[in-house]
Design an enzyme around this catalytic site. Structure first.
Site, PDB file in Angstrom:
ATOM      1  CG  HIS A 496     -35.479   3.780  43.864  1.00 41.86           C
ATOM      2  ND1 HIS A 496     -35.208   5.080  43.510  1.00 41.86           N
ATOM      3  CD2 HIS A 496     -35.288   3.729  45.212  1.00 41.86           C
ATOM      4  CE1 HIS A 496     -34.873   5.776  44.587  1.00 41.86           C
ATOM      5  NE2 HIS A 496     -34.913   4.968  45.640  1.00 41.86           N
ATOM      6  CD  GLU A 497     -36.050   1.079  47.683  1.00 44.29           C
ATOM      7  OE1 GLU A 497     -35.011   1.067  48.362  1.00 44.29           O
ATOM      8  OE2 GLU A 497     -36.798   2.082  47.608  1.00 44.29           O
ATOM      9  CG  HIS A 500     -31.085   2.752  47.822  1.00 40.28           C
ATOM     10  ND1 HIS A 500     -30.424   3.951  47.925  1.00 40.28           N
ATOM     11  CD2 HIS A 500     -32.414   3.063  47.720  1.00 40.28           C
ATOM     12  CE1 HIS A 500     -31.325   4.945  47.896  1.00 40.28           C
ATOM     13  NE2 HIS A 500     -32.520   4.434  47.761  1.00 40.28           N
ATOM     14  CG  HIS A 503     -24.395   3.407  47.074  1.00 42.04           C
ATOM     15  ND1 HIS A 503     -25.014   4.543  47.505  1.00 42.04           N
ATOM     16  CD2 HIS A 503     -23.077   3.726  47.000  1.00 42.04           C
ATOM     17  CE1 HIS A 503     -24.113   5.513  47.660  1.00 42.04           C
ATOM     18  NE2 HIS A 503     -22.933   5.032  47.361  1.00 42.04           N
TER      19      HIS A 503
END
Ligand SMILES: [Zn+2]
Length: 708
Positions: A496-497, A500, A503
Site C-alpha cells: 500500500h505505502e 503512494h 505516485h
C-alpha cells in the site's frame, strides 16, 4: 509554495507589512538548510542536521518568502501569469527545504527539543500562511488574472494553476473584510497549536499506556519472539524481569489475537480505548471539543454550514450529502456481516464452555480460532513466508519492475537519520535515474503510529527536481539476530505505502503545486490501494513468499487458504473503519454554536444514530486518539479510504480484464494517471485511465456487502 507544504503547516501573527518586529535567529552558511543539498537528488544531509539548525532556517525561510511575496505584490508591472503565479511557485525554497525535513523527522524520529519547536512553530507557520493568503494586494493580482483567464492563452496546466491558487486564496478568506480576516488569523493560529498538542498527547499517551506484565505465564499464546521483545521493552524502561506490551495507535492491539489470558486481553483493550480520556496531562477531550468548535466557527466565517461542507467542496465527493449517502449505503450490510461473524465466535466460546458473552477485547483472539476451524490455518503459519527483505525486494520491487520496468539499487553511501533506514536509487525502464526511495520500516518510540508515505524532495520541471520519497511502517524490531517476519496485514501495508511512493516517484509535472500525491484526499488513497492487489497476485506472491529458513515456496494449499480467507472477518474490518469515518463526519458536520460538552457521550450517540452501535466491534479510532482527523490532514476526510476504494476495486477489475501484471498495463496506468499528479481534475484522470466513470459493484463484492 507547494500545496503539500501548506497542508503540513496547519495555518498567523506577523503580517507581511509588519514583519520588522521580532528578533529571530538568522541562518548562517554552515546551516545544512542554507542552500539546496548537494547530495544526489538533493537528499537532505541527515548526518549534518542538528536540532539547533531548524529554528534559524524556519525564521529566515519565512522572512525570505515574505520578502519574495512582497516583491510580487508590489510589482509595478501589470500582473502576468509569469510575474505572479510562476514567481509565487518559485518562492519559499528555504522554507520548503527545512519544512520537508523537520515535519518528516518530527513524525519519524522526534525528541523533546523537536516537540517543543513544533509547538512553537505551529502558530508562526499558520501566521505565515495567512500573511500570504490574506494579502490584499497579492490577491488583487491573482483575481485580476483569474478574471482574464480565458484570454491569457495559457496551456492547460498553467490555467489549472491559476484556478487552483485563486480557489486557495478565496477559501483562505482573501475576499473577506479585514475584521473577519483578523478573526481568521486568530482561529488558524489556535487551531494549529491545538492540533500539535493533540498529536503530541497521542504519542505521549501511547508510550504512557504500555502494559506491564509480571509473569511470563500471563503471556501464554504469544510467540517466543514476541515475549523476548516484551522483555526487552521492559528492560529499556528499567523494569528488568518483567514484560511490557507496547501499544499501537489503533483501538485493536496485535497481541490480543494470541493472548490466551482473557483478563490480560481486557487490560490491553481498556488501556487502548481509554487513551486521551482518562484525565492527566495527556487528556485530549477538551482539545477535541475546542478543535471541533473552532473549525465550525471558521467554516461559518467563510460562508459554509459546517467544517465538513468546507472541506468536502474541494474533494471529489463535493459535499456531505454524498459522503453520508455512501456511508449509509455501506454501514447496514457491514454491521449485519459483523453480527454474523460475532455469532460464529459466540458459538466457539459456548462450545468451550467459556460462560461469557463476546466482548470487544475477545474478538481477534476468537476470530483466529474461527479461522483455524474454518480454514485450518492461522496467521502464525504465514509469517515464516513473509520475511521483510524478501517482501520488499522480491515482492514490492519485483511487482514495480514487472509493471513499470523500474529497477532498484541500494545506496549505502548516503546519510540517513536512523541506522535502520535504507536508501534505494530507482531507475526507470530505460535505465535513467528516476528517484530516491527511503525505506523506514521499523517501529521506535520516537515515531508516530501507523504507516505513511512522505516526500523530502518533490518532482517538478520548474526546478528540475527529481523525487525523494519515503515509506514509513511500524514493524516491531525483532531481537538481535532474528529475522523480521511480517503479518499478512504488514505485507499488505508495505505494498500500500509503496503505491503512494510510486505516485510520488512517477510524477511528471511542471509546477510543484501539482507534484505527485498533491491530489484530493479522497483520491490519494486510490493508487496506493490499487498497489495492494499485487501482494496476492500469484506471480508476485510466488516470487516473495518463501520460507525464511528453507527457501521453500509457500505451499499451494496454504496459499489457496490465504486467498480464500480474504473476505474473512471483513464485516469486522469494514465496520470498525466505518465507525471511525462516521465519528469524523459527525464531529465535522456540526454547525457553529452547536457543540456537545461530553466527547465520549457524543461519540456513542453518533454511532447509535448511524445504526452501527454493535459493541463487540469498536471504532478503529476513538475521538481522543484519532490523529488522522484531529491532528493530521484528514478532518472530515476519513471516509476517503472507502471512497477511493470504489475507484481501486474498479481498477483492479480493469487490470484483471487486461491480463494483469504486464508492462503494457503498468505503462497505461502510469501515463494516464500516476504521472499526472494534481495537474488535471482527479475524476478526469480516472476517466482517462478507465474510459468511463467508476462503478461501485466491484467494491461491494470485495467487501461482501452485496446481500440486501
Ligand atoms: Zn495510504
Amino acid at each position: 509554495m507547494s500545496r503539500n507544504l501548506f497542508l503540513i503547516m496547519a495555518t498567523s501573527l506577523l503580517s507581511m507589512s509588519s514583519q520588522a518586529a521580532p528578533a529571530l535567529p538568522t541562518i548562517t552558511p554552515d546551516n545544512p538548510f542554507y542552500a539546496a543539498s548537494t547530495l544526489p537528488y538533493q537528499l537532505p544531509p541527515f548526518d549534518r542536521i542538528k536540532d539547533a539548525d531548524y529554528a534559524p532556517a524556519f525564521a529566515d525561510g519565512m522572512r525570505q518568502q515574505l520578502t519574495e511575496m512582497r516583491a510580487i505584490a508590489d510589482n509595478s508591472a501589470k500582473p502576468t501569469f509569469d510575474n505572479t503565479l510562476v514567481a509565487m511557485e518559485r518562492s519559499g525554497r528555504l522554507l520548503n527545504r527545512v519544512s520537508e525535513v523537520f515535519f518528516n523527522l518530527s513524525g519519524t524520529n522526534t525528541n523533546p527539543v523537536m516537540q517543543a519547536l513544533e509547538r512553537d512553530l505551529a502558530p508562526k507557520l499558520s501566521a505565515h500562511r495567512d500573511a500570504i493568503q490574506l494579502d490584499g494586494k497579492l490577491y488583487a493580482r491573482i483575481d485580476k488574472l483569474y478574471e482574464q483567464r480565458t484570454t491569457l492563452a495559457l496551456d492547460p496546466q498553467s490555467l489549472r494553476l491559476l484556478e487552483r491558487v485563486h480557489t486557495d486564496f478565496v477559501r483562505a478568506g482573501a475576499p473577506l473584510p479585514l475584521a473577519s480576516q483578523q478573526k481568521l488569523r486568530d482561529m488558524n493560529s489556535q487551531l494549529a497549536s491545538l492540533a500539535t498538542t493533540f498529536s503530541q498527547n497521542v504519542l505521549n499517551e501511547i508510550n504512557a499506556s504500555a502494559i506491564t506484565v509480571d509473569t511470563r505465564a500471563e503471556l501464554d499464546g504469544l510467540s517466543d519472539n514476541a515475549i523476548a521483545a516484551a522483555a526487552l521493552a521492559a528492560k529499556v524502561r528499567g523494569l528488568d524481569g518483567k514484560y511490557v506490551l507496547a501499544l499501537v495507535n489503533t483501538t485493536g492491539q496485535p497481541p490480543a489475537s494470541s493472548l490466551t489470558n482473557r483478563a490480560l486481553r481486557q487490560r490491553l483493550y481498556d488501556a487502548s480505548t481509554i487513551r486521551g480520556s482518562r484525565g492527566g496531562e495527556f487528556d485530549n477531550r477538551a482539545i477535541v471539543l475546542q478543535l471541533a468548535s473552532l473549525r465550525a466557527d471558521r467554516a461559518a466565517l467563510l460562508g459554509y454550514p459546517s467544517h465538513a461542507a468546507y472541506v468536502l467542496q474541494e474533494e471529489t465527493a463535493k459535499n456531505p450529502a454524498a459522503v453520508n449517502q455512501l456511508l449509509a449505503r455501506l454501514a447496514p450490510p457491514a454491521v449485519a456481516n459483523a453480527r454474523v461473524e460475532g455469532d460464529a465466535i459466540q458459538k466457539i466460546i459456548d462450545a468451550e464452555k467459556g460462560g461469557f458473552k463476546l466482548a470487544a477485547a475477545d474478538w481477534t483472539f476468537y476470530t483466529e480460532k474461527v479461522r483455524k476451524a474454518r480454514f485450518d490455518f492461522d496467521e502464525t503459519q504465514l509469517r515464516p513466508y513473509f520475511e521483510l527483505e524478501s517482501v520488499l525486494q522480491n515482492g514490492v520491487f519485483f511487482a514495480a519492475n514487472k509493471l513499470y520496468g523500474l529497477t532498484f539499487k541500494e545506496r549505502k553511501d548516503l546519510p540517513v537519520y536512523d541506522p535502520s533506514v535504507r536508501v534505494f536509487e530507482v531507475f526507470d525502464a530505460d535505465g535513467k535515474p528516476l528517484a530516491l526511495f527511503l525505506a523506514d520500516m521499523y517501529a521506535r518510540s520516537s515515531k508516530r503510529g501507523g504507516a505513511w508515505m512522505n516526500s523530502y524532495v518533490e518532482q517538478s520541471d520548474l526546478f528540475g527536481t527529481r523525487p525523494v520519497v519515503a515509506n514509513h511502517l511500524n514493524i516491531p524490531q525483532p531481537p538481535d539476530g532474528e529475522p523480521t517476519l511480517l503479518t499478512f496485514d504488514e505485507v499488505t501495508t508495505a505494498f500500500h505505502e509503496f503505491g503512494h511512493a510510486l505516485h510520488g516517484m512517477m510524477s511528471n509535472v511542471r509546477y510543484p503545486t501539482f507534484s505527485g500525491t498533491s491530489v484530493p484526499r479522497d483520491f490519494v488513497e486510490f493508487p496506493s490501494q490499487v498497489n495492494e492487489m499485487w501482494s496476492v497476485w500469484p506471480e508476485v506472491l510466488a516470487n516473495y513468499a518463501k520460507h525464511y529458513q528453507t527457501g521453500a515456496p509457500m505451499p499451494k494449499a496454504l496459499l489457496d487458504k490465504v486467498l480464500a480467507t480474504r473476505t474473512f472477518n471483513e464485516g469486522f474490518r469494514t465496520t470498525e473503519y466505518l465507525k471511525a469515518a462516521l465519528i469524523d463526519q459527525q464531529w465535522h458536520q456540526l454547525g457553529a454554536g452547536n457543540m456537545p460538552t461530553d466527547v465520549l457521550a457524543f461519540e456513542a450517540e453518533a454511532l447509535k444514530k448511524a445504526g452501527v452501535d454493535y459493541a463487540p466491534v469498536p471504532p478503529r479510532y476513538r475521538s481522543t486518539y484519532f490523529s488522522h482527523v484531529f491532528a493530521g490532514g484528514y478532518s472530515a476526510g476519513y471516509y476517503a479510504y472507502i471512497w477511493s476504494e470504489v475507484l481501486d476495486a474498479d481498477t483492479v477489475e480493469w487490470f484483471k480484464e487486461h491480463g494483469g501484471l504486464t508492462r503494457k498495463n503498468g505503462d497505461w496506468f502510469r501515463q494516464t494517471l500516476l504521472s499526472r499528479g494534481g495537474s488535471v481534475d482527479a475524476m478526469q484522470l480516472f476517466r482517462d485511465f478507465r474510459g468511463r466513470d467508476a462503478k461501485i459493484e466491484p467494491l461491494l463484492v470485495r467487501r461482501g456487502l452485496t446481500a440486501p
